[in-house]
Design a protein around this motif. Sequence first.
Motif, PDB file in Angstrom:
ATOM      1  N   LEU A 172       0.818  -1.213   0.000  1.00 43.76           N
ATOM      2  CA  LEU A 172       0.000   0.000   0.000  1.00 43.76           C
ATOM      3  C   LEU A 172       0.850   1.261   0.000  1.00 43.76           C
ATOM      4  O   LEU A 172       0.494   2.257  -0.650  1.00 43.76           O
ATOM      5  N   ASP A 173       1.973   1.242   0.705  1.00 42.40           N
ATOM      6  CA  ASP A 173       2.888   2.386   0.686  1.00 42.40           C
ATOM      7  C   ASP A 173       3.431   2.619  -0.718  1.00 42.40           C
ATOM      8  O   ASP A 173       3.548   3.758  -1.175  1.00 42.40           O
ATOM      9  N   SER A 174       3.767   1.533  -1.411  1.00 45.99           N
ATOM     10  CA  SER A 174       4.317   1.687  -2.759  1.00 45.99           C
ATOM     11  C   SER A 174       3.261   2.227  -3.721  1.00 45.99           C
ATOM     12  O   SER A 174       3.570   3.051  -4.585  1.00 45.99           O
ATOM     13  N   LEU A 175       2.017   1.807  -3.571  1.00 46.03           N
ATOM     14  CA  LEU A 175       0.939   2.360  -4.406  1.00 46.03           C
ATOM     15  C   LEU A 175       0.760   3.851  -4.146  1.00 46.03           C
ATOM     16  O   LEU A 175       0.600   4.642  -5.082  1.00 46.03           O
ATOM     17  N   TYR A 176       0.780   4.231  -2.873  1.00 44.40           N
ATOM     18  CA  TYR A 176       0.646   5.639  -2.481  1.00 44.40           C
ATOM     19  C   TYR A 176       1.756   6.483  -3.120  1.00 44.40           C
ATOM     20  O   TYR A 176       1.493   7.553  -3.680  1.00 44.40           O
ATOM     21  N   LEU A 177       2.987   6.003  -3.052  1.00 43.02           N
ATOM     22  CA  LEU A 177       4.105   6.742  -3.650  1.00 43.02           C
ATOM     23  C   LEU A 177       3.976   6.822  -5.165  1.00 43.02           C
ATOM     24  O   LEU A 177       4.164   7.873  -5.761  1.00 43.02           O
ATOM     25  N   ARG A 178       3.672   5.706  -5.792  1.00 45.59           N
ATOM     26  CA  ARG A 178       3.655   5.637  -7.256  1.00 45.59           C
ATOM     27  C   ARG A 178       2.495   6.435  -7.861  1.00 45.59           C
ATOM     28  O   ARG A 178       2.657   7.076  -8.886  1.00 45.59           O
ATOM     29  N   PRO A 204      10.636   2.760  14.683  1.00 38.59           N
ATOM     30  CA  PRO A 204       9.398   2.082  14.262  1.00 38.59           C
ATOM     31  C   PRO A 204       9.224   2.140  12.742  1.00 38.59           C
ATOM     32  O   PRO A 204       9.789   3.001  12.067  1.00 38.59           O
ATOM     33  N   LYS A 205       8.410   1.239  12.230  1.00 34.16           N
ATOM     34  CA  LYS A 205       8.080   1.271  10.803  1.00 34.16           C
ATOM     35  C   LYS A 205       7.376   2.587  10.510  1.00 34.16           C
ATOM     36  O   LYS A 205       6.565   3.064  11.307  1.00 34.16           O
ATOM     37  N   MET A 206       7.726   3.170   9.363  1.00 33.41           N
ATOM     38  CA  MET A 206       7.087   4.419   8.957  1.00 33.41           C
ATOM     39  C   MET A 206       7.024   4.490   7.435  1.00 33.41           C
ATOM     40  O   MET A 206       7.794   3.827   6.744  1.00 33.41           O
ATOM     41  N   LYS A 207       6.090   5.293   6.932  1.00 32.05           N
ATOM     42  CA  LYS A 207       5.928   5.436   5.484  1.00 32.05           C
ATOM     43  C   LYS A 207       7.205   5.996   4.867  1.00 32.05           C
ATOM     44  O   LYS A 207       7.808   6.917   5.385  1.00 32.05           O
ATOM     45  N   GLY A 208       7.613   5.398   3.752  1.00 31.55           N
ATOM     46  CA  GLY A 208       8.741   5.906   2.999  1.00 31.55           C
ATOM     47  C   GLY A 208      10.095   5.377   3.422  1.00 31.55           C
ATOM     48  O   GLY A 208      11.100   5.728   2.815  1.00 31.55           O
ATOM     49  N   HIS A 239      12.724   6.748 -10.851  1.00 29.65           N
ATOM     50  CA  HIS A 239      12.905   6.434  -9.434  1.00 29.65           C
ATOM     51  C   HIS A 239      12.288   5.052  -9.226  1.00 29.65           C
ATOM     52  O   HIS A 239      11.200   4.778  -9.737  1.00 29.65           O
ATOM     53  N   PRO A 240      12.943   4.168  -8.476  1.00 29.53           N
ATOM     54  CA  PRO A 240      12.424   2.796  -8.352  1.00 29.53           C
ATOM     55  C   PRO A 240      11.039   2.698  -7.713  1.00 29.53           C
ATOM     56  O   PRO A 240      10.325   1.730  -7.973  1.00 29.53           O
ATOM     57  N   TRP A 241      10.651   3.660  -6.897  1.00 31.48           N
ATOM     58  CA  TRP A 241       9.344   3.584  -6.230  1.00 31.48           C
ATOM     59  C   TRP A 241       8.332   4.556  -6.824  1.00 31.48           C
ATOM     60  O   TRP A 241       7.139   4.310  -6.782  1.00 31.48           O
ATOM     61  N   MET A 242       8.789   5.670  -7.375  1.00 33.47           N
ATOM     62  CA  MET A 242       7.876   6.709  -7.848  1.00 33.47           C
ATOM     63  C   MET A 242       7.685   6.715  -9.350  1.00 33.47           C
ATOM     64  O   MET A 242       6.827   7.410  -9.862  1.00 33.47           O
ATOM     65  N   GLY A 243       8.496   5.970 -10.071  1.00 36.00           N
ATOM     66  CA  GLY A 243       8.396   5.965 -11.525  1.00 36.00           C
ATOM     67  C   GLY A 243       9.208   7.104 -12.127  1.00 36.00           C
ATOM     68  O   GLY A 243      10.208   7.531 -11.563  1.00 36.00           O
ATOM     69  N   GLU A 244       8.768   7.578 -13.279  1.00 39.10           N
ATOM     70  CA  GLU A 244       9.494   8.638 -13.993  1.00 39.10           C
ATOM     71  C   GLU A 244       9.349   9.969 -13.248  1.00 39.10           C
ATOM     72  O   GLU A 244       8.245  10.403 -12.953  1.00 39.10           O
TER      73      GLU A 244
END
Length: 182
Positions: A16-22, A68-72, A158-163
Amino acid sequence: MNQPQLDKPGAGLPFLDSLYLRFYVGPFQSRAAGKEKNLRLFKMVGGRILKEADAVPAHQRDLKVLVPKMKGIEDSSRFWSVNDTLEHMLITGVGMRMLVMNLASGRSTDWVVRIEDFKPKGKYEGSDARPDFKAFVDETIKLLTPMRIEDDALTHKHPWMGEVNALQWCWLLAGHSGIHLA
């Protein structure tokens, strides 16, 4: 603290984090501010990072702490010291700055950005990363301020955000620093 069991470097973010970033951060949020605002934020966050690092006694700057785990933040990046974190921000920041400068100048590159290549190497273990980080922030502001950095068509993946274009990479300088400040 013993070494915790974490994912390997480059394993990526939760789904879900990767979808949010992308699909949100990449195409929309990273384009919300212009160059001047992005650079002001980068300078401000850099100053706050240095203030936080200054508050850590010298003998504890190599002490690894599990956050702790965090977004990004990839799982493998959660068990670092202050020096590790500053080294990581230097490694990533120099790469981002190079991409901003190339893209803003109309140059592309075939360099492949791989998350696992941006982990700290232990360069500052037993020493102090703060002076180099401060110099990097100051130099980045000096180099990027006179440049025309806009929401142009020339991009680099960018590997997570795309172009991502020059303005978006400029935004990432501050955004990435802000994640590690948290």
